[in-house]
Design an enzyme around this catalytic site. Structure first.
Site, mmCIF file in Angstrom:
data_model
loop_
_atom_site.group_PDB
_atom_site.id
_atom_site.type_symbol
_atom_site.label_atom_id
_atom_site.label_comp_id
_atom_site.label_asym_id
_atom_site.label_seq_id
_atom_site.Cartn_x
_atom_site.Cartn_y
_atom_site.Cartn_z
ATOM 1 N N LYS A 141 0.899 -1.807 0.211
ATOM 2 C CA LYS A 141 -0.241 -0.015 -0.488
ATOM 3 C C LYS A 141 0.991 1.209 -0.151
ATOM 4 C CE LYS A 141 -4.513 -1.439 0.347
ATOM 5 N NZ LYS A 141 -5.686 -1.836 1.588
ATOM 6 N N LYS A 197 -3.353 -11.137 -7.011
ATOM 7 C CA LYS A 197 -4.748 -11.466 -6.667
ATOM 8 C C LYS A 197 -5.659 -10.310 -7.228
ATOM 9 C CE LYS A 197 -5.734 -8.634 -2.246
ATOM 10 N NZ LYS A 197 -6.467 -7.678 -1.286
ATOM 11 N N LYS A 253 -10.183 -5.278 -5.788
ATOM 12 C CA LYS A 253 -11.129 -3.926 -5.838
ATOM 13 C C LYS A 253 -10.896 -2.734 -6.375
ATOM 14 C CE LYS A 253 -12.670 -3.593 -1.651
ATOM 15 N NZ LYS A 253 -11.819 -4.477 -0.518
HETATM 16 P P1 ATP Z 1 -8.451 -3.843 -1.746
HETATM 17 O O1 ATP Z 1 -8.520 -4.620 -2.902
HETATM 18 O O2 ATP Z 1 -8.627 -2.658 -2.147
HETATM 19 O O3 ATP Z 1 -6.216 -3.707 -0.956
HETATM 20 P P2 ATP Z 1 -9.532 -6.179 -0.290
HETATM 21 O O4 ATP Z 1 -10.391 -6.313 -0.972
HETATM 22 O O5 ATP Z 1 -7.873 -6.936 0.037
HETATM 23 O O6 ATP Z 1 -9.025 -4.894 -0.406
HETATM 24 P P3 ATP Z 1 -10.727 -6.817 2.141
HETATM 25 O O7 ATP Z 1 -11.922 -5.599 1.258
HETATM 26 O O8 ATP Z 1 -10.840 -5.858 3.680
HETATM 27 O O9 ATP Z 1 -9.536 -6.092 1.818
HETATM 28 O O10 ATP Z 1 -10.968 -7.967 2.637
HETATM 29 C C1 ATP Z 1 -11.663 -8.076 2.600
HETATM 30 C C2 ATP Z 1 -12.204 -9.629 2.638
HETATM 31 O O11 ATP Z 1 -11.775 -10.154 1.908
HETATM 32 C C3 ATP Z 1 -10.424 -10.404 3.071
HETATM 33 O O12 ATP Z 1 -10.905 -11.270 4.086
HETATM 34 C C4 ATP Z 1 -9.154 -10.301 2.155
HETATM 35 O O13 ATP Z 1 -8.433 -11.587 2.910
HETATM 36 C C5 ATP Z 1 -10.485 -11.100 1.073
HETATM 37 N N1 ATP Z 1 -10.352 -10.888 -0.157
HETATM 38 C C6 ATP Z 1 -9.758 -9.784 -0.777
HETATM 39 N N2 ATP Z 1 -9.385 -10.346 -1.402
HETATM 40 C C7 ATP Z 1 -9.545 -11.735 -2.031
HETATM 41 C C8 ATP Z 1 -8.954 -12.250 -2.952
HETATM 42 N N3 ATP Z 1 -8.472 -11.909 -4.233
HETATM 43 N N4 ATP Z 1 -9.600 -13.873 -2.993
HETATM 44 C C9 ATP Z 1 -9.740 -14.411 -1.886
HETATM 45 N N5 ATP Z 1 -10.050 -13.718 -0.508
HETATM 46 C C10 ATP Z 1 -9.593 -12.444 -1.039
#
Ligand code: ATP
Ligand code: LTN
Length: 335
Positions: free
Chosen positions: A114, A196, A199
């Site tokens: 980040k 990964k 969003k």
């Molecule tokens: P950003 O992508 O904006 O950095 P994020 O989606 O990683 O944010 P959160 O919204 O807080 O962050 O994630 C919510 C949950 O979704 C967490 O448990 C995270 O581990 C899970 N998660 C996020 N991306 C993935 C993915 N690509 N595959 C599986 N689990 C995910």
């Protein structure tokens, strides 16, 4: 609360969630809420570690509340609340800061990523993010924390902090375990399958948003990056794109990888991608419609969050009271 183990997790209202968030996190929350006392938060204080437009953050908070409910979180069974409504989270994170070292935080992968992506705003909150997350978890004497694989390092730090506090001040916190469901721990980007699905990806074709309608979902899977080999076989090393699509297909249909491989043997990628798109859309479309329906009634969403915060607060302050006493703070005399 029933005599069951405590399960805690949270998601940031930092944008519209992706299929990765759903399969890696939210879907497991719903599945586990019958076997545990589920406590689910909207990690809105965490979201502030990256620049937010206030009006957008507010809207995203309602979006996420509605999405939690549309995915099946039952506010009668589980506690659903906004982190900022229970001030014990910020208070405990201060205490935990006093037993956490900068070196532990600066080597966290998410902080490094980040910091790279938000060079103009490397703030203390971004670095302290895992300590607030530890406070979230430890306040509720949590035993199990369902998250995606990217959060594993933060979970390990929360465990270290709990153990350190217990050693220094006497048994206070339960030491939590991570629950990372193997097949959906890391859903990958549709455009760059070695990254990964996220969003915050600038390329809209890289992720399936939980707000995408059927046509968009099918179009995005059609464009998903694969290889030129044209055989639907699970081989993450050599065929990361197809393997990611297979994982997604199996996750939404309940089929095993073997069954899916057999189903598409002798068929081309075109047929397979269409089937993945249709299967995904049939799962997320009803959730999207239900969420949009719930969003029309903000009063109801406010009520759900308000009841959730009252229930969470009672549990949280029980732990915080113990912590303040153990570290030597004089209890306030109530007159
Ligand atoms: P950003 O992508 O904006 O950095 P994020 O989606 O990683 O944010 P959160 O919204 O807080 O962050 O994630 C919510 C949950 O979704 C967490 O448990 C995270 O581990 C899970 N998660 C996020 N991306 C993935 C993915 N690509 N595959 C599986 N689990 C995910
Ligand atoms: N950092 C998490 C969200 C989060 C969380 C938590 C997850 C905040 N507090 C406590 C589990 C337990 C993320 O998924 N990005």
């Amino acid at each position: 609360m029933e005599d069951k183990k405590i399960l805690f997790s949270a998601v940031q209202p930092s944008g519209i969630l992706t299929l990765g968030n759903y399969l890696g996190a939210l879907r497991n929350f719903t599945a586990l809420q019958n076997d545990f006392n589920g406590i689910f938060a909207l990690a809105d204080l965490h979201t502030l570690t990256v620049k937010q437009e206030p009006a957008v953050l507010r809207q995203n908070t309602y979006e996420l509340t509605a999405l939690y409910l549309a995915c099946g979180i039952d506010p009668e069974k589980s506690i659903l609340f906004a982190q900022s409504h229970v001030s014990a989270h910020a208070e405990l994170s201060w205490i935990l800061n006093t037993i956490t070292y900068p070196g532990e935080l600066s080597r966290m992968t998410q902080f490094k990523d980040k910091s790279r992506n938000h060079e103009d705003n490397i703030n203390m909150g971004l670095m302290d993010y895992p300590v607030l997350m530890a406070a979230d978890i430890l306040l509720y004497q949590t035993e199990l924390v369902p998250v995606g694989a990217d959060q594993k390092q933060h979970l390990e730090l929360a465990r270290d902090i709990a153990i350190r506090f217990n050693n220094r001040y006497g048994e206070t916190f339960k030491v939590p375990e991570a629950y990372i469901s193997k097949s959906t721990a890391r859903i990958m980007s549709l455009s760059e399958p070695d990254r990964k699905m996220s969003k915050s990806d600038a390329n809209l074709n890289a992720f399936i948003s939980m707000n995408d309608d059927k046509d968009t979902v099918i179009k995005k899977f059609k464009r998903a990056v694969t290889d030129s080999d044209n055989s639907v076989v699970f081989d993450p090393e050599n065929k990361p794109g197809i393997s990611n699509l297979l994982s997604i297909y199996c996750a939404v249909t309940g089929k095993t990888v073997k069954e899916a491989e057999n189903e598409f043997s002798g068929k081309g990628y075109g047929d397979f991608k269409l089937a993945v798109g249709e299967a995904v859309s049939s799962v997320i479309e009803p959730i999207r419609l239900k969420k949009n329906d719930l969003l029309k009634n903000k009063d109801y969403l406010d009520d759900v969050l308000s009841i959730g915060a009252s229930k969470a607060e009672r549990l949280a302050y029980r732990t915080l009271g113990k912590v303040y006493k153990k570290v030597g703070l004089v209890p306030r005399k109530r007159v």
